[in-house]
Design a protein around this motif. Structure first.
Motif, PDB file in Angstrom:
ATOM      1  N   ILE A 179       0.843  -1.199   0.000  1.00 34.71           N
ATOM      2  CA  ILE A 179       0.000   0.000   0.000  1.00 34.71           C
ATOM      3  C   ILE A 179       0.882   1.255   0.000  1.00 34.71           C
ATOM      4  O   ILE A 179       0.656   2.186  -0.763  1.00 34.71           O
ATOM      5  CB  ILE A 179      -0.955  -0.003   1.220  1.00 34.71           C
ATOM      6  CG1 ILE A 179      -1.951  -1.141   1.060  1.00 34.71           C
ATOM      7  CG2 ILE A 179      -1.670   1.336   1.377  1.00 34.71           C
ATOM      8  CD1 ILE A 179      -2.936  -1.288   2.185  1.00 34.71           C
ATOM      9  N   HIS A 180       1.913   1.241   0.834  1.00 39.16           N
ATOM     10  CA  HIS A 180       2.788   2.416   0.908  1.00 39.16           C
ATOM     11  C   HIS A 180       3.483   2.649  -0.442  1.00 39.16           C
ATOM     12  O   HIS A 180       3.533   3.773  -0.939  1.00 39.16           O
ATOM     13  CB  HIS A 180       3.819   2.226   2.016  1.00 39.16           C
ATOM     14  CG  HIS A 180       4.744   3.391   2.198  1.00 39.16           C
ATOM     15  ND1 HIS A 180       4.301   4.664   2.453  1.00 39.16           N
ATOM     16  CD2 HIS A 180       6.106   3.474   2.147  1.00 39.16           C
ATOM     17  CE1 HIS A 180       5.341   5.484   2.558  1.00 39.16           C
ATOM     18  NE2 HIS A 180       6.440   4.783   2.376  1.00 39.16           N
ATOM     19  N   SER A 181       3.997   1.571  -1.033  1.00 37.58           N
ATOM     20  CA  SER A 181       4.711   1.738  -2.301  1.00 37.58           C
ATOM     21  C   SER A 181       3.763   2.266  -3.365  1.00 37.58           C
ATOM     22  O   SER A 181       4.099   3.202  -4.091  1.00 37.58           O
ATOM     23  CB  SER A 181       5.296   0.403  -2.787  1.00 37.58           C
ATOM     24  OG  SER A 181       6.096  -0.130  -1.787  1.00 37.58           O
ATOM     25  N   ILE A 182       2.559   1.656  -3.440  1.00 37.09           N
ATOM     26  CA  ILE A 182       1.654   2.053  -4.518  1.00 37.09           C
ATOM     27  C   ILE A 182       1.129   3.473  -4.282  1.00 37.09           C
ATOM     28  O   ILE A 182       1.170   4.312  -5.176  1.00 37.09           O
ATOM     29  CB  ILE A 182       0.511   1.033  -4.673  1.00 37.09           C
ATOM     30  CG1 ILE A 182       1.098  -0.278  -5.196  1.00 37.09           C
ATOM     31  CG2 ILE A 182      -0.557   1.546  -5.644  1.00 37.09           C
ATOM     32  CD1 ILE A 182       0.134  -1.407  -5.328  1.00 37.09           C
ATOM     33  N   LEU A 183       0.663   3.742  -3.053  1.00 42.32           N
ATOM     34  CA  LEU A 183       0.078   5.068  -2.805  1.00 42.32           C
ATOM     35  C   LEU A 183       1.138   6.157  -2.775  1.00 42.32           C
ATOM     36  O   LEU A 183       1.123   7.090  -3.573  1.00 42.32           O
ATOM     37  CB  LEU A 183      -0.672   5.088  -1.468  1.00 42.32           C
ATOM     38  CG  LEU A 183      -2.027   4.396  -1.412  1.00 42.32           C
ATOM     39  CD1 LEU A 183      -2.663   4.646  -0.065  1.00 42.32           C
ATOM     40  CD2 LEU A 183      -2.930   4.908  -2.530  1.00 42.32           C
ATOM     41  N   THR A 184       2.084   6.030  -1.855  1.00 40.83           N
ATOM     42  CA  THR A 184       3.007   7.143  -1.610  1.00 40.83           C
ATOM     43  C   THR A 184       3.994   7.336  -2.764  1.00 40.83           C
ATOM     44  O   THR A 184       4.127   8.442  -3.286  1.00 40.83           O
ATOM     45  CB  THR A 184       3.781   6.900  -0.296  1.00 40.83           C
ATOM     46  OG1 THR A 184       2.848   6.429   0.670  1.00 40.83           O
ATOM     47  CG2 THR A 184       4.451   8.150   0.202  1.00 40.83           C
ATOM     48  N   TYR A 185       4.661   6.252  -3.154  1.00 42.17           N
ATOM     49  CA  TYR A 185       5.720   6.437  -4.147  1.00 42.17           C
ATOM     50  C   TYR A 185       5.190   6.768  -5.533  1.00 42.17           C
ATOM     51  O   TYR A 185       5.770   7.591  -6.244  1.00 42.17           O
ATOM     52  CB  TYR A 185       6.639   5.208  -4.193  1.00 42.17           C
ATOM     53  CG  TYR A 185       7.298   4.921  -2.866  1.00 42.17           C
ATOM     54  CD1 TYR A 185       7.586   5.958  -1.980  1.00 42.17           C
ATOM     55  CD2 TYR A 185       7.618   3.627  -2.474  1.00 42.17           C
ATOM     56  CE1 TYR A 185       8.174   5.712  -0.753  1.00 42.17           C
ATOM     57  CE2 TYR A 185       8.211   3.369  -1.259  1.00 42.17           C
ATOM     58  CZ  TYR A 185       8.484   4.412  -0.396  1.00 42.17           C
ATOM     59  OH  TYR A 185       9.067   4.158   0.818  1.00 42.17           O
TER      60      TYR A 185
END
Ligand code: ASP
Length: 416
Positions: free
Chosen positions: A241-247
């Motif tokens: 989730i962090h990779s897809i959303l934030t990055y």
């Protein structure tokens, strides 16, 4: 790098796939042991004895090249900027990006772990033991950024101290002006030579990845994962989730790169991070990938080594998920204040985590202590740390690449 028939990233993926297959069939009591009627574990022993050392050769070479590359590329990067103010501007933007993304990572990790905490398996904690290293306070950590001599940081691969030395030398060259010209020539030429060596080593990556991943898969068979599969799943869900959303948002908003382009571009570095579990070891490939995606050379050379040392979003997520899990096993419900403490201490702990395999687990002790949990709880997740580490290192380096691309795009826009 020269154009080859099959592109290097594809070869690295093939190495990874074949390594996983070999690891699966060589698991203790697995297909190879059964087909050849061997004692359970014989196939794994062969892997550990003959294949793993080849992976270690690759890992050693990466570690060998990373120090000169970091030193020379930061100095060359600063020289090419020629303006000390611009170096400060890049430095401040980079640190802000790193801090903000780590806080977002932690909020995602804490939220997801808290949502799923009632489904966590409750493990027996009565006879656990773990010897925590003494945690340093923040001022001691900062004091340690500064070297007492010029040799020991290079001998001990102390990346932060090497960054500090490189910045001093870069600034001094700019201030010295014309008299520093012969020194600049040596530095630039040495940089070119070491980049050539780095290219040679990177060409060896498919074999390195294959040899590193197969023993790991073979030794972490499904029975070890057992009841901990859920925690691993939650950590990986948060990583994703962090990779897809934030990055992807960072790459799209600042660098105007689509998520697909971004993830495709960083894939070779991600595969290497997955198999080496070392952000620092992956650095040569991260630099190549980020430059190929359009980051300015001098900015990538500065932001990525710094990121590989202080920006550990994956590690922060892992620490948040494990803290909630360990609290659950001890029958402790963490309050909102304690969860906020997890966010703050895990941000600091992730900054202090070295970019090498297994470093994150050591810093988990600091987070547990901050919220008053028994450090012995680490023993619950220690056995499967490698599996967490593979994912968290991928997130760590992906975050570095996203920040480097964003800072580079921002600097370019400021110039125009
Ligand atoms: N292996 C991680 C890295 O190199 C650090 C950690 O153990 O969390 O980025």
């Amino acid at each position: 790098m020269k154009k080859e028939k099959i592109a290097l990233p594809i070869k690295i993926f093939i190495g990874l796939g074949l390594g996983i297959i070999l690891g699966l069939i060589c698991m203790k009591g697995g297909a190879i042991d059964n087909i050849f009627n061997l004692e359970a574990g014989n196939a794994y022993n062969v892997l550990a004895t003959y294949i793993k050392p080849i992976g270690d050769v690759f890992l050693n070479l990466l570690k060998f090249i990373v120090i000169p590359i970091v030193f020379l590329s930061i100095v060359c990067g600063i020289i090419s900027l020629t303006d000390i103010k611009q170096v400060w501007s890049i430095g401040i933007k980079t640190i802000c990006f790193y801090l903000v993304t780590t806080c977002i990572a932690l909020i995602i990790g804490v939220t997801i772990a808290s949502l799923f905490k009632n489904t966590f398996p409750i493990l027996e904690t009565s006879d656990l033991s773990y010897q925590a290293k003494e945690a340093k306070n923040i001022m001691q950590v900062i004091a340690d950024f500064f070297p007492v001599n010029i040799v020991s940081p290079f001998l001990n691969s102390n990346m932060l101290q090497i960054i500090v030395i490189s910045i001093f030398i870069g600034f001094a060259i700019i201030l010295t002006g014309d008299k520093a010209k012969p020194f600049i020539e040596v530095i630039i030429s040495a940089n070119d030579v070491f980049i050539e060596i780095m290219d040679m080593i990177i060409r060896f990556s498919p074999i390195g990845v294959f040899c590193l991943i197969s023993p790991v898969v073979a030794s972490n068979g499904p029975e070890i994962l057992g009841s901990l599969a859920k925690i691993i799943g939650i950590a990986y869900l948060s990583y994703l989730i962090h990779s897809i959303l934030t990055y992807s948002t960072l790459a799209a908003v600042f660098a105007k790169i689509s998520p697909i382009q971004f993830f495709k571009g960083v894939a070779p570095a991600a595969v290497l991070a997955f198999s080496t579990c070392s952000s620092v070891g992956t650095l040569p490939v991260s630099i190549k990938c980020t430059e190929a995606l359009g980051a300015k050379k001098e900015i990538a050379a500065f932001t990525l080594p710094l990121g590989a040392t202080i920006n550990m979003d994956g590690t922060a997520i892992y620490q948040a998920v494990c803290t909630v899990f360990i609290a659950q096993c001890y029958g402790i419900n963490l309050s909102i204040e304690q969860l906020a403490t997890v966010v703050i201490t895990a941000t600091i702990a992730s900054i202090g985590t070295a970019g090498v395999a297994g470093a994150g687990v050591v810093m988990l002790a600091m987070v547990l202590q901050a919220v008053g949990l028994p450090v012995e709880g680490i023993a619950l997740v220690l056995g499967i740390d490698r599996i967490f580490d593979m994912g968290r290192t991928v997130v760590n380096i992906t975050g570095d690449c996203a920040c480097a691309l964003s800072v580079s795009a921002l600097e370019e826009r400021n110039k125009n």
